[in-house]
Design an enzyme around this catalytic site. Structure first.
Site, PDB file in Angstrom:
ATOM      1  N   CYS A 117     -18.368 -11.683  18.433  1.00 51.87           N
ATOM      2  CA  CYS A 117     -18.792 -12.288  19.699  1.00 51.87           C
ATOM      3  C   CYS A 117     -17.574 -12.808  20.470  1.00 51.87           C
ATOM      4  O   CYS A 117     -17.426 -12.556  21.672  1.00 51.87           O
ATOM      5  CB  CYS A 117     -19.791 -13.397  19.409  1.00 51.87           C
ATOM      6  SG  CYS A 117     -20.521 -14.126  20.881  1.00 51.87           S
ATOM      7  N   CYS A 118     -16.671 -13.538  19.779  1.00 51.41           N
ATOM      8  CA  CYS A 118     -15.458 -14.034  20.453  1.00 51.41           C
ATOM      9  C   CYS A 118     -14.625 -12.866  20.968  1.00 51.41           C
ATOM     10  O   CYS A 118     -14.037 -12.938  22.051  1.00 51.41           O
ATOM     11  CB  CYS A 118     -14.610 -14.879  19.506  1.00 51.41           C
ATOM     12  SG  CYS A 118     -15.186 -16.565  19.279  1.00 51.41           S
ATOM     13  N   CYS A 206     -18.102 -22.900  23.529  1.00 51.08           N
ATOM     14  CA  CYS A 206     -19.428 -22.373  23.861  1.00 51.08           C
ATOM     15  C   CYS A 206     -20.499 -23.260  23.198  1.00 51.08           C
ATOM     16  O   CYS A 206     -20.294 -23.772  22.096  1.00 51.08           O
ATOM     17  CB  CYS A 206     -19.571 -20.960  23.340  1.00 51.08           C
ATOM     18  SG  CYS A 206     -18.479 -19.777  24.136  1.00 51.08           S
ATOM     19  N   CYS A 231     -10.355 -18.677  18.344  1.00 45.60           N
ATOM     20  CA  CYS A 231     -11.298 -17.631  18.736  1.00 45.60           C
ATOM     21  C   CYS A 231     -10.635 -16.262  18.823  1.00 45.60           C
ATOM     22  O   CYS A 231     -11.321 -15.251  18.942  1.00 45.60           O
ATOM     23  CB  CYS A 231     -11.931 -17.980  20.075  1.00 45.60           C
ATOM     24  SG  CYS A 231     -10.727 -18.112  21.402  1.00 45.60           S
TER      25      CYS A 231
HETATM   26  S1  SF4 Z   1     -17.356 -19.362  20.774  1.00 45.52           S
HETATM   27 FE1  SF4 Z   1     -18.491 -18.265  22.386  1.00 45.52          FE
HETATM   28  S2  SF4 Z   1     -17.685 -16.247  22.326  1.00 45.52           S
HETATM   29 FE2  SF4 Z   1     -17.117 -17.196  20.381  1.00 45.52          FE
HETATM   30  S3  SF4 Z   1     -18.781 -16.756  18.929  1.00 45.52           S
HETATM   31 FE3  SF4 Z   1     -19.317 -18.653  19.904  1.00 45.52          FE
HETATM   32  S4  SF4 Z   1     -20.614 -18.056  21.624  1.00 45.52           S
HETATM   33 FE4  SF4 Z   1     -19.505 -16.231  21.009  1.00 45.52          FE
END
Ligand code: SF4
Length: 235
Positions: A117-118, A206, A231
């Protein structure tokens, strides 16, 4: 102009800037920001997560129309978006919002995990923004995590093949507070204890991956539940 390899060249520049004498680290950061703008001009990219107003104010004081790139992961706290909008108006910022090329909604995070996701929501959009540019300005500081403890003011990023400039690298948390106070900058609303619940955040990322700070907690564990501290943007 030089046959030095890029890593050596920018390490030497970093050491030069670090050895300059200033009354305070805030003045050093202003000098580094000024140097970066003069050196790289339009080939310089400023990204901001809008956890605070320091970097955007520092850079706009050097170059008022500098573009501020906000990587919108689509999972930001509503308070972060409101804060970004407030600062944009108040400081007359030139903000560009960059969105990821993946579906909205939390299912994606559940499907690919935090690393995937990151990567999709932060690392890849940043890569697109940096492609073809000469330098990237980031607001990371040495005191934030052990991984950032040796952050240079200026460094060659071999992976991205550009120069990374970190004007705030030498700042303490107290320097951030001092700068915000001196410049009458508002704090991110989540970094101030909520008047009813008392909840407060030590680091803003997030929404699904950020926990409020509790007395006695290690602030680094507030992101990704302590599973990781980076991240992937700052490799
Ligand atoms: S920090 Fe944001 S981009 Fe990273 S895993 Fe969590 S929701 Fe996804």
């Amino acid at each position: 102009m030089t046959d030095q390899n890029p890593a050596d060249r920018w390490r030497a520049e970093s050491e030069r800037l670090e050895h300059l004498t200033f009354a305070h680290e805030i003045a050093r950061a202003e000098a580094v920001a000024q140097w970066a703008v003069q050196t790289f001009s339009d080939e310089l990219v400023l990204t901001a997560s809008f956890q605070d107003a320091v970097m955007v104010n520092l850079l706009r004081s050097v170059k008022p129309d500098i573009e501020v790139v906000f990587l919108d992961t689509q999972y930001s706290f509503p308070e972060t978006i409101a804060y970004r909008n407030e600062l944009t108006q108040r400081l007359h910022l030139n903000v560009r919002v960059v969105e990821p090329d993946v579906p909205r909604g939390e299912q994606f995070l559940l499907d690919v995990g935090t690393t995937g996701c990151c990567n999709a929501r932060k690392v890849q959009p940043l890569q697109k923004v940096l492609t073809g540019k000469a330098a990237w300005l980031s607001g990371i500081r040495r005191v934030e995590t052990p991984e950032r403890a040796n952050t240079p003011l200026v460094a060659w990023d071999p992976k991205r093949e550009l120069v990374k400039v970190s004007p705030l690298a030498t700042w303490t948390d107290e320097d951030v507070v001092q700068y915000q106070t001196e410049h009458d900058l508002p704090a991110h609303p989540l970094t101030v204890p909520h008047p009813e619940t008392g909840l407060v955040y030590s680091s803003i990322g997030c929404q699904p991956c950020t926990l409020p700070f509790k007395q006695g907690d290690d602030p680094r564990n507030s992101r990704w539940n302590g599973e990781k501290t980076e991240c992937g943007l700052h490799v």
